[in-house]
Design an enzyme around this catalytic site. Sequence first.
Site, mmCIF file in Angstrom:
data_model
loop_
_atom_site.group_PDB
_atom_site.id
_atom_site.type_symbol
_atom_site.label_atom_id
_atom_site.label_comp_id
_atom_site.label_asym_id
_atom_site.label_seq_id
_atom_site.Cartn_x
_atom_site.Cartn_y
_atom_site.Cartn_z
ATOM 1 N N GLY A 119 0.827 -1.204 0.000
ATOM 2 C CA GLY A 119 0.000 0.000 0.000
ATOM 3 C C GLY A 119 0.861 1.252 0.000
ATOM 4 O O GLY A 119 2.058 1.202 -0.337
ATOM 5 N N ASP A 144 -8.379 -0.782 1.381
ATOM 6 C CA ASP A 144 -8.873 0.593 1.528
ATOM 7 C C ASP A 144 -9.098 1.274 0.179
ATOM 8 O O ASP A 144 -9.798 2.292 0.116
ATOM 9 C CB ASP A 144 -7.872 1.440 2.329
ATOM 10 C CG ASP A 144 -7.536 0.825 3.673
ATOM 11 O OD1 ASP A 144 -8.350 0.032 4.175
ATOM 12 O OD2 ASP A 144 -6.454 1.130 4.212
ATOM 13 N N HIS A 289 -10.705 -7.250 11.144
ATOM 14 C CA HIS A 289 -9.812 -7.920 10.191
ATOM 15 C C HIS A 289 -10.467 -9.038 9.392
ATOM 16 O O HIS A 289 -9.843 -9.571 8.471
ATOM 17 C CB HIS A 289 -8.574 -8.449 10.933
ATOM 18 C CG HIS A 289 -7.700 -7.336 11.423
ATOM 19 N ND1 HIS A 289 -7.979 -6.639 12.573
ATOM 20 C CD2 HIS A 289 -6.583 -6.772 10.896
ATOM 21 C CE1 HIS A 289 -7.062 -5.699 12.751
ATOM 22 N NE2 HIS A 289 -6.209 -5.755 11.750
#
Length: 365
Positions: A119, A144, A289
């Site tokens: 990321g 995300d 999670h």
Amino acid sequence: MPSSIRRIAVMTGGGDCPGLNAVIRAVTKTAIFEYGLEVVGIEDGFLGLVENRMHLLTAIDVSDILTRGGTILGSNNKCNPSAFVVTHTDGSHTKENRVDQCVQHLNDRDIDAMVVIGGDGTMSGASSFVRAGVNCVGVPKTIDNDIVGTDITFGFSTARYVATAALDRIHTTAASHHRAMIVEVMGRNAGWLALHAGVASGSDVILLPEIDYDIDRVCDYVVDRSQHGKRFSILCVSEGAKPKGGELTVDYYDEKSPDPIRLGGVGKVVADQIESKTGIETRCTILGHVQRGGTPVPEDRILGTLFGHAALEALVDGKQNRMIVMDGRDVTDIDILQVADKQRQVPLDDPLIAAARGVGTEFGG
Ligand code: F6P
């Protein structure tokens, strides 16, 4: 073959997500089958690079992993080689620059380039290596969906599916008990996951980091529903949502992490306020999670395969320091240094916000 590349390294950094193994497989198989290259897998992201933990990957190592969540290489979201946290015997911490040491580990193994799957934090980490002369090709991952330069990251589709399925399940129990029910989803400071799962599940209220909410407006909406037909409300709340003039709800600070803030709990804050202001029984489920685990959906397997293959093609084409991106329907690449330390939030003119408002969804602002 236009490039002189003979051996590459591949690593997965940051928080894991479904589809990482699809990328590792595509990179490794393309390298071996199409170009006769050697592939070295770095263990546990940048931590394995600092600690010199890596091993050769064969085609057998990456067979049968396409459908598996997680990463066969392991990952780590706390290690930044340019500010490596060293813990001393008295419990204190200092930070050291370990980039040169990492470059030495790569040189010792004659590694010509590195495929960095991660990321924004991992892309920022990669930028130190680019400046130290290591050719890095990035592959953008995250549930995300907040990496600049790409329309989508792999991992997002699976998380969206998991969050939508959870909201669908909450829907039936909310209706039975005439309650307001909140599902808090991940996403950090970007509302992509909440927006998409909220719309897909027909949530009545969606709270995003990009639109500060007015709690009274949310309460009025919930009361209005309970008085006019529907006696329940479903709220999809992003962990990064915050009230007008208020602060983010932080679960805890992880001082060893390059990004120390761990969000979480705003759903419970909103639930308590709705219950106390309206008297309507309200419950909150924090998905956590579970959104990052399990089997990747077909979209993430396909995107991971496309991205992994494109990363290899970029390297053998002699490209330097690129990140693979999806631009409309095209898989292409951009300068990896463009990506570091930035986040892509939902624009307020996103058509999905307008469509959701059109069907009566409340955003609290
Ligand atoms: O970036 C992915 C993500 O799952 C975010 O959505 C979330 O805020 C964060 O990572 C959680 O981090 P950790 O796994 O360290 O708890």
